[in-house]
Design an enzyme around this catalytic site. Structure first.
Site, PDB file in Angstrom:
ATOM      1  CD  GLU A  84     -12.268   5.826   2.123  1.00 50.42           C
ATOM      2  OE1 GLU A  84     -12.055   7.181   1.937  1.00 50.42           O
ATOM      3  OE2 GLU A  84     -11.647   5.220   1.229  1.00 50.42           O
ATOM      4  CE  LYS A 101      -4.413  -1.451   1.568  1.00 48.51           C
ATOM      5  NZ  LYS A 101      -4.368  -2.800   2.027  1.00 48.51           N
ATOM      6  CB  SER A 119      -0.318  -7.981  -1.271  1.00 50.57           C
ATOM      7  OG  SER A 119      -0.896  -8.945  -0.533  1.00 50.57           O
TER       8      SER A 119
HETATM    9  C1  LIG Z   1      -5.029  -4.082   1.489  1.00 50.10           C
HETATM   10  C2  LIG Z   1      -4.499  -5.145   1.135  1.00 50.10           C
HETATM   11  C3  LIG Z   1      -4.906  -6.197   0.198  1.00 50.10           C
HETATM   12  C4  LIG Z   1      -5.948  -5.904  -0.754  1.00 50.10           C
HETATM   13  O1  LIG Z   1      -6.109  -4.701  -1.496  1.00 50.10           O
HETATM   14  P1  LIG Z   1      -5.923  -4.634  -2.907  1.00 50.10           P
HETATM   15  O2  LIG Z   1      -6.102  -3.116  -3.368  1.00 50.10           O
HETATM   16  O3  LIG Z   1      -6.656  -5.640  -3.556  1.00 50.10           O
HETATM   17  O4  LIG Z   1      -4.380  -4.990  -3.391  1.00 50.10           O
HETATM   18  C5  LIG Z   1      -4.030  -6.988  -0.033  1.00 50.10           C
HETATM   19  N1  LIG Z   1      -2.883  -7.435   0.890  1.00 50.10           N
HETATM   20  C6  LIG Z   1      -2.582  -6.612   1.675  1.00 50.10           C
HETATM   21  C7  LIG Z   1      -1.422  -6.915   2.589  1.00 50.10           C
HETATM   22  C8  LIG Z   1      -3.246  -5.541   2.018  1.00 50.10           C
HETATM   23  O5  LIG Z   1      -2.706  -4.888   3.092  1.00 50.10           O
END
Ligand SMILES: *Cc1c(COP(=O)(O)O)cnc(C)c1O
Length: 404
Positions: free
Chosen positions: A120, A98, A385
């Protein structure tokens, strides 16, 4: 549909923010000028070499980019001959992808002369990433969060406050994400001369789906080069989890023109009934929500349906318009993984590779494991992610007896 993927990133979305029929900006008239200002600024400032060089330096020196691509040999061996690789976004500063778009949005705000970032947050992950960016750039930060979520997500609320952000409790309606969006929008409407609104994924009105995607493509551009350097070729398949769709868009878009299979993974939670999952593309229908046209889960009154997943970052009843478009075009395939399969993958990756993944990312790992079993050979690149520290307490409480 006849789409030229070689020039795709330049041509999609169109000037109004549409990917085919999906996208756009369904916003009150008072906000049209404010969103146009952001779009114009994005199109000029973010294309300047000064901005690009400054963002590049921030990514390297503050975020720790490039993040590595890692070959999971033991995980791969435990399944068969297909080789699984991870793009390690969990090693990004603050523990997830993010920050890639929050630093971009923060830098844009600074160039535009804004003093404050407004957003938000649901589970608090976006709020923490944005508070980090605000601290870095010396901007004020105001995060709107439902009172119910504030109680559930105490560690993230503490992080935001430590980082100097102001957390505004939202006390109307169900006091969760939907009301937090409305509250943040109202605050932005009053202050758009001095503030900028920052969305947490490739969702919301134009230009956010485009802007957030572009900032996130650093993931895919890096991974493409790194993977080729490691193996001499491109991966056979890409896998990423899809909540709003930002980490997946970041990995996928730089590979659209290549001969690479692409899989987005949605959360099927604890069952296939409405309210038990957040598989927006698998079970959704066309509709407009939160200012954009996409595919969404509706209840029997046509309102956004209640959603659930053990990964709070995935429980959103819609998806970025670009995903709806590329689903319809058939370029990306959307699959799903249940809570239970994600938990199994969470422990497999922890114990075979020494990497504790976020529960969101565990959904991608789980699908990659299924795909490896089916394919038998070839290579799969997963977007890891985020890291799983934030989920430890939940996992131990719910599944500790089975796994520990
Ligand atoms: C917020 C988040 C997601 C999901 O959000 P996307 O916009 O679909 O990428 C996925 N993995 C992590 C670690 C997150 O914090």
């Amino acid at each position: 549909m006849n789409i030229n993927y070689q020039s795709y990133l330049k041509n999609y979305p169109d000037e109004k923010g549409f990917f085919g029929e999906f996208g756009g900006a369904y916003i009150p008239d008072e906000l049209k000028a404010a969103f146009k200002e952001i779009d114009d600024a994005y199109n000029t400032i973010c294309k300047s070499s000064k901005f690009i060089n400054e963002l590049r330096r921030i990514r390297k020196e503050f975020q720790g980019r490039p993040t590595p691509v890692y070959h999971c040999e033991r995980l791969s061996q435990s399944i068969g001959n297909a080789q699984i690789y991870m793009k390690r976004e969990d090693l990004n500063h603050s523990g997830a992808h993010k920050l890639n778009h929050c630093m971009g949005e923060g830098l844009l705000a600074k160039y535009m002369g804004k003093k404050k970032l407004i957003a938000e947050t649901g589970a608090g992950q976006h709020g923490v990433a944005l508070a980090t960016a605000a601290a870095f750039f010396g901007l004020e930060c105001e995060i709107h969060m439902g009172e119910v979520d504030i109680k559930k997500q105490a560690p993230n609320v503490a992080r935001m406050k430590v980082l100097g952000a102001k957390v505004i409790p939202v006390t109307f309606g169900l006091k969760t994400l939907k009301e937090a969006v409305d509250s943040a929008f109202m605050a932005y409407m009053k202050e758009y001369k001095d503030a900028i609104y920052c969305i947490g994924s490739v969702v919301g009105p134009h230009p956010f789906p485009k802007m957030v995607r572009d900032f996130q493509t650093v993931v895919g551009f890096e991974a493409r080069e790194q993977f080729q350097e490691m193996t001499g070729e491109l991966p056979d398949a890409l896998v990423a989890c899809v909540g709003g769709g930002s980490n997946s868009a970041g990995l996928f878009m730089p590979f659209l023109a290549d001969d690479v299979e692409i899989y987005g993974v949605e959360p099927m939670g604890k069952g296939h009934k409405i309210g038990e999952h957040a598989a927006s593309i698998t079970y959704g229908e066309p509709g407009v929500m939160h200012g954009f046209n996409s595919i969404m889960l509706k209840d029997d009154k046509g309102e956004p349906a209640p959603v659930y997943s053990n990964a709070s970052g995935l429980d959103y009843p819609s998806v970025g318009p670009e995903h709806a478009f590329l689903h319809k075009a058939g370029r990306i395939k959307y699959k799903y993984v249940t809570d239970e399969e994600a938990i199994d993958a969470f422990f497999k990756l922890s114990r075979l590779e020494g990497i504790i993944p976020a529960l969101e990312s565990s959904h991608a790992v789980a699908y990659a494991m299924k795909l490896a079993k089916e394919k038998k050979t070839g290579s799969i690149l997963v977007n890891l992610s985020g890291r799983g520290d934030k989920d430890l307490e939940y996992v131990i409480e719910k599944h500790g007896d089975k796994f520990l």
